[in-house]
Design a protein around this motif. Structure first.
Motif, PDB file in Angstrom:
ATOM      1  N   TYR A  18      -3.773  -6.569   8.372  1.00 49.93           N
ATOM      2  CA  TYR A  18      -3.431  -5.879   7.174  1.00 49.93           C
ATOM      3  C   TYR A  18      -3.205  -6.882   5.929  1.00 49.93           C
ATOM      4  CZ  TYR A  18      -0.879  -3.465   3.660  1.00 49.93           C
ATOM      5  OH  TYR A  18      -0.282  -2.794   2.527  1.00 49.93           O
ATOM      6  N   GLN A  19      -3.971  -6.532   4.827  1.00 45.55           N
ATOM      7  CA  GLN A  19      -3.955  -7.358   3.782  1.00 45.55           C
ATOM      8  C   GLN A  19      -3.385  -6.485   2.580  1.00 45.55           C
ATOM      9  OE1 GLN A  19      -8.072  -9.270   3.033  1.00 45.55           O
ATOM     10  NE2 GLN A  19      -7.142 -11.003   4.455  1.00 45.55           N
ATOM     11  N   ALA A  20      -2.872  -7.161   1.738  1.00 44.86           N
ATOM     12  CA  ALA A  20      -2.493  -6.664   0.486  1.00 44.86           C
ATOM     13  C   ALA A  20      -2.469  -7.549  -0.642  1.00 44.86           C
ATOM     14  CB  ALA A  20      -0.708  -6.319   0.584  1.00 44.86           C
ATOM     15  N   GLU A  21      -3.035  -7.176  -1.769  1.00 43.17           N
ATOM     16  CA  GLU A  21      -3.257  -8.043  -2.679  1.00 43.17           C
ATOM     17  C   GLU A  21      -2.440  -7.339  -4.042  1.00 43.17           C
ATOM     18  OE1 GLU A  21      -6.807 -10.198  -3.345  1.00 43.17           O
ATOM     19  OE2 GLU A  21      -7.543  -8.902  -1.938  1.00 43.17           O
ATOM     20  N   ILE A  22      -2.251  -7.920  -5.163  1.00 48.27           N
ATOM     21  CA  ILE A  22      -1.638  -7.305  -6.490  1.00 48.27           C
ATOM     22  C   ILE A  22      -2.428  -6.127  -6.721  1.00 48.27           C
ATOM     23  CG2 ILE A  22      -1.001  -7.662  -8.923  1.00 48.27           C
ATOM     24  CD1 ILE A  22      -0.340 -10.607  -8.195  1.00 48.27           C
ATOM     25  N   ASP A  23      -1.774  -4.978  -7.096  1.00 50.63           N
ATOM     26  CA  ASP A  23      -2.403  -3.654  -7.509  1.00 50.63           C
ATOM     27  C   ASP A  23      -3.270  -3.341  -6.229  1.00 50.63           C
ATOM     28  OD1 ASP A  23      -1.212  -3.978  -9.910  1.00 50.63           O
ATOM     29  OD2 ASP A  23      -2.900  -4.962 -10.673  1.00 50.63           O
ATOM     30  N   ASN A  24      -3.194  -3.651  -5.157  1.00 52.74           N
ATOM     31  CA  ASN A  24      -3.834  -3.092  -4.077  1.00 52.74           C
ATOM     32  C   ASN A  24      -3.055  -3.225  -2.800  1.00 52.74           C
ATOM     33  OD1 ASN A  24      -5.908  -2.232  -2.072  1.00 52.74           O
ATOM     34  ND2 ASN A  24      -6.961  -3.907  -1.991  1.00 52.74           N
ATOM     35  N   LEU A  25      -2.233  -2.192  -2.367  1.00 51.82           N
ATOM     36  CA  LEU A  25      -1.330  -2.213  -1.427  1.00 51.82           C
ATOM     37  C   LEU A  25      -1.608  -1.045  -0.635  1.00 51.82           C
ATOM     38  CD1 LEU A  25       1.247  -4.119  -0.987  1.00 51.82           C
ATOM     39  CD2 LEU A  25       2.716  -2.045  -1.475  1.00 51.82           C
ATOM     40  N   PRO A  26      -2.607  -1.112   0.504  1.00 55.66           N
ATOM     41  CA  PRO A  26      -3.178  -0.071   1.123  1.00 55.66           C
ATOM     42  C   PRO A  26      -2.274   0.445   2.217  1.00 55.66           C
ATOM     43  CG  PRO A  26      -4.129  -2.335   1.841  1.00 55.66           C
ATOM     44  CD  PRO A  26      -3.208  -2.491   0.584  1.00 55.66           C
ATOM     45  N   ALA A  27      -2.159   1.648   2.528  1.00 57.16           N
ATOM     46  CA  ALA A  27      -1.476   2.323   3.695  1.00 57.16           C
ATOM     47  C   ALA A  27      -2.284   2.346   5.007  1.00 57.16           C
ATOM     48  CB  ALA A  27      -0.845   3.545   3.176  1.00 57.16           C
ATOM     49  N   ALA A  28      -3.147   1.142   5.067  1.00 56.36           N
ATOM     50  CA  ALA A  28      -3.957   1.327   6.314  1.00 56.36           C
ATOM     51  C   ALA A  28      -4.181  -0.191   6.828  1.00 56.36           C
ATOM     52  CB  ALA A  28      -5.220   2.178   6.285  1.00 56.36           C
ATOM     53  N   PHE A  29      -4.516  -0.286   8.032  1.00 54.84           N
ATOM     54  CA  PHE A  29      -5.042  -1.716   8.345  1.00 54.84           C
ATOM     55  C   PHE A  29      -6.588  -1.815   7.720  1.00 54.84           C
ATOM     56  CE2 PHE A  29      -2.091  -0.632  11.539  1.00 54.84           C
ATOM     57  CZ  PHE A  29      -1.273  -1.626  11.239  1.00 54.84           C
ATOM     58  N   GLU A  30      -7.112  -3.054   8.079  1.00 55.48           N
ATOM     59  CA  GLU A  30      -8.338  -3.354   7.440  1.00 55.48           C
ATOM     60  C   GLU A  30      -9.361  -2.428   7.673  1.00 55.48           C
ATOM     61  OE1 GLU A  30      -9.468  -7.495   7.633  1.00 55.48           O
ATOM     62  OE2 GLU A  30      -9.323  -7.831   5.446  1.00 55.48           O
ATOM     63  N   GLY A  55      -9.325   0.655   8.424  1.00 56.11           N
ATOM     64  CA  GLY A  55      -8.954   1.905   7.851  1.00 56.11           C
ATOM     65  C   GLY A  55      -8.148   2.677   8.839  1.00 56.11           C
ATOM     66  N   SER A  56      -7.639   2.189   9.821  1.00 56.08           N
ATOM     67  CA  SER A  56      -6.926   2.975  11.075  1.00 56.08           C
ATOM     68  C   SER A  56      -5.266   2.671  10.521  1.00 56.08           C
ATOM     69  CB  SER A  56      -7.062   2.325  12.294  1.00 56.08           C
ATOM     70  OG  SER A  56      -6.376   0.956  12.404  1.00 56.08           O
ATOM     71  N   VAL A  57      -4.470   3.566  10.928  1.00 53.41           N
ATOM     72  CA  VAL A  57      -2.976   3.518  10.805  1.00 53.41           C
ATOM     73  C   VAL A  57      -2.214   3.376  11.707  1.00 53.41           C
ATOM     74  CG1 VAL A  57      -3.334   4.970   8.775  1.00 53.41           C
ATOM     75  CG2 VAL A  57      -3.057   6.085  10.863  1.00 53.41           C
ATOM     76  N   LEU A  81       2.185   0.701  17.302  1.00 52.51           N
ATOM     77  CA  LEU A  81       1.971   0.259  15.693  1.00 52.51           C
ATOM     78  C   LEU A  81       1.692   1.248  14.803  1.00 52.51           C
ATOM     79  CD1 LEU A  81       1.718  -2.612  14.398  1.00 52.51           C
ATOM     80  CD2 LEU A  81      -0.771  -2.632  15.142  1.00 52.51           C
ATOM     81  N   THR A  82       2.427   1.363  14.024  1.00 53.03           N
ATOM     82  CA  THR A  82       1.894   2.231  12.981  1.00 53.03           C
ATOM     83  C   THR A  82       2.381   1.856  11.466  1.00 53.03           C
ATOM     84  OG1 THR A  82       4.263   3.425  12.892  1.00 53.03           O
ATOM     85  CG2 THR A  82       2.607   4.463  14.144  1.00 53.03           C
ATOM     86  N   ILE A  83       1.836   2.324  10.378  1.00 52.32           N
ATOM     87  CA  ILE A  83       1.840   2.001   9.048  1.00 52.32           C
ATOM     88  C   ILE A  83       2.107   3.117   8.181  1.00 52.32           C
ATOM     89  CG2 ILE A  83      -0.499   1.862   8.586  1.00 52.32           C
ATOM     90  CD1 ILE A  83      -0.246  -0.427   6.691  1.00 52.32           C
ATOM     91  N   GLN A  84       3.142   3.075   7.278  1.00 50.14           N
ATOM     92  CA  GLN A  84       3.668   4.161   6.470  1.00 50.14           C
ATOM     93  C   GLN A  84       3.633   3.709   5.151  1.00 50.14           C
ATOM     94  OE1 GLN A  84       7.165   5.864   8.285  1.00 50.14           O
ATOM     95  NE2 GLN A  84       5.943   7.176   9.481  1.00 50.14           N
TER      96      GLN A  84
END
Length: 439
Positions: free
Chosen positions: A250-262, A264-266, A277-280
């Protein structure tokens, strides 16, 4: 003759009918025990594993199918469980007790097992072993062992391997201990041991690096000429765990806080434990939460203004699962001394200390380290969004920290200085009132 020797000798006479054995062995042998574990492979040969460290242990069944009414499988598993960990001076007496229990069990199921080869092998094996160990046919028996449900078609799921909390309770009879760490603001680190540091740590630094997780924070200066930095990027790697999940990043950057892993899975992938393992997304673009049930871990990632924050609640055993080479972890040891900043002197920006204190007080009525960090951040950066960062970190700690009495940390002389005396007096009085109202 030890219980393990006799168990292995007996199992050599039986090549089938042991589906329940693994369930009993798993119950009697936690993963941290040193007891040997017997495995009957699909080829019918028996092996002894030193230590219960093979999470994929399986007992193959070849050829013969036992009648559903014949209970020889239960007798087999109860005997092996009773003899697996015999220790001490009275082990021979305990072994004879187990053999008498085994004999009693086979007699109870004799009627439904007449045509079963495994049953007849067991009967003859018991007689031989009782003679070899000078066991009398009359005497005490082993106490009955608690039974587990038969494994389902998904095998290890019945043992809750991908549910850390249930698995831990099953093996230890108690809930696991948890720890909390957080990184927010300029950045401020609250370690697993409740130490609190303000750091410069420009560039990329590991927050966590253990057998299950790797978390890296990348920071840049909060303002030109400032030693203070803010987190601009977070990389979280959930390492491959064969029974439960594929490796996920999982990667997050300023103004890019995705609700998925790299990828595309959740979730954790196609494995039977993938749902552990889940992401919400809690608040679009501002707050996501990752739950890793298979390692007893919950992670929160937030964005407030131009900075990211990280909070984690994880099982103590998971937090401690690292080697000497993995010694640089901000969540474990805090900031290296050369990277620590003092919050007692703020580099004044466009917002005065008095104004920053008023702004922070609205979100953080208790003047603990979260409040002090908020004032430091607002004064240093000139960005009032840092009040949200400190407030979010406190709210995460309120949910994640295992000890409510340790929620607030107080450090003397750690806040911004240069207050006017009248304002200082009013601040002290309002802080005392806020603490009384809070508690």
């Amino acid at each position: 003759m030890s219980g393990i020797d006799t168990a292995e000798r007996f199992l050599a006479t039986q090549g089938e009918g042991l589906e329940l054995l693994w369930a009993v062995i798993a119950e009697q042998n936690p993963t941290d025990s040193k007891a040997a574990v017997l495995e009957l492979g699909a080829d019918g040969r028996n092996r002894v594993w030193g230590g219960c460290c093979n999470p994929n242990l399986s007992l193959g069944v070849s050829g013969h199918t036992v009648s559903s009414q014949c209970k020889i499988l239960r007798c087999n598993s109860e005997y092996v469980a009773a003899t697996l960990n015999l220790r001490g001076s009275n082990k021979n007496a305990a072994y004879c007790n187990a053999l008498r229990s085994y004999s009693h069990c086979t007699r109870k199921t004799a009627r439904t097992c007449r045509g079963d080869l495994a049953y007849h092998s067991a009967v003859h094996g018991i007689e031989d072993l009782m003679i070899q160990n000078n066991c009398s046919k009359e005497g005490p028996t082993s106490p009955p062992r608690p039974r587990l449900p038969a494994p389902n078609h998904q095998g290890f799921e019945s043992l809750d391997i991908c549910n850390y909390e249930k698995n831990f309770f099953h093996k230890n009879g108690r809930a696991p201990a948890y720890q909390h760490c957080a990184a927010f603001g300029d950045p401020h680190i609250r370690t697993f041991h409740d130490d609190f540091h303000t750091c410069r740590v420009e560039g990329s630094w590991p927050l966590l690096d253990n057998n299950y997780l790797f978390v890296q924070a990348t920071s840049y200066p909060v303002a030109k000429g400032s030693n203070a930095t803010v987190t601009s990027k977070l990389t979280i790697i959930f390492k491959n765990m064969k029974e439960c999940i594929d490796q996920k990043v999982y990667q997050a950057e300023i103004d890019n806080l995705p609700a998925a892993f790299e990828d595309g899975s959740v979730n954790g992938g196609e494995r039977p434990g993938g749902s552990s393992l889940t992401i919400q997304e809690r608040l679009p673009g501002q707050h996501i939460e990752i739950r890793a049930i298979y390692i007893g871990t919950t992670i929160a990632v937030r964005q407030a203004g131009r900075q990211l924050s990280f909070s984690i609640r994880t099982a103590e055993q998971v937090a401690r699962s690292f080697t000497e080479e993995q010694d640089l972890q901000l969540c474990v040891g805090g900031c290296p001394p050369s990277q620590r900043l003092s919050r007692s002197e703020c580099r004044h920006g466009s917002i005065a200390v008095e104004t920053a204190r008023v702004l922070c007080k609205e979100k953080l009525p208790v003047e603990d380290v979260y409040f002090q960090s908020c004032v430091f951040d607002v004064v240093t950066s000139g960005d009032i969004n840092f009040t949200l960062a400190a407030h979010g970190a406190l709210e995460d700690a309120r949910v994640f920290h295992p000890d409510a009495e340790k929620l607030h940390i107080f450090q003397t002389g750690a806040g911004c200085c240069h207050l006017s005396l009248p304002f200082l007096f009013l601040s002290i009085m309002s802080s005392l009132l806020a603490i009384q109202l809070h508690f």
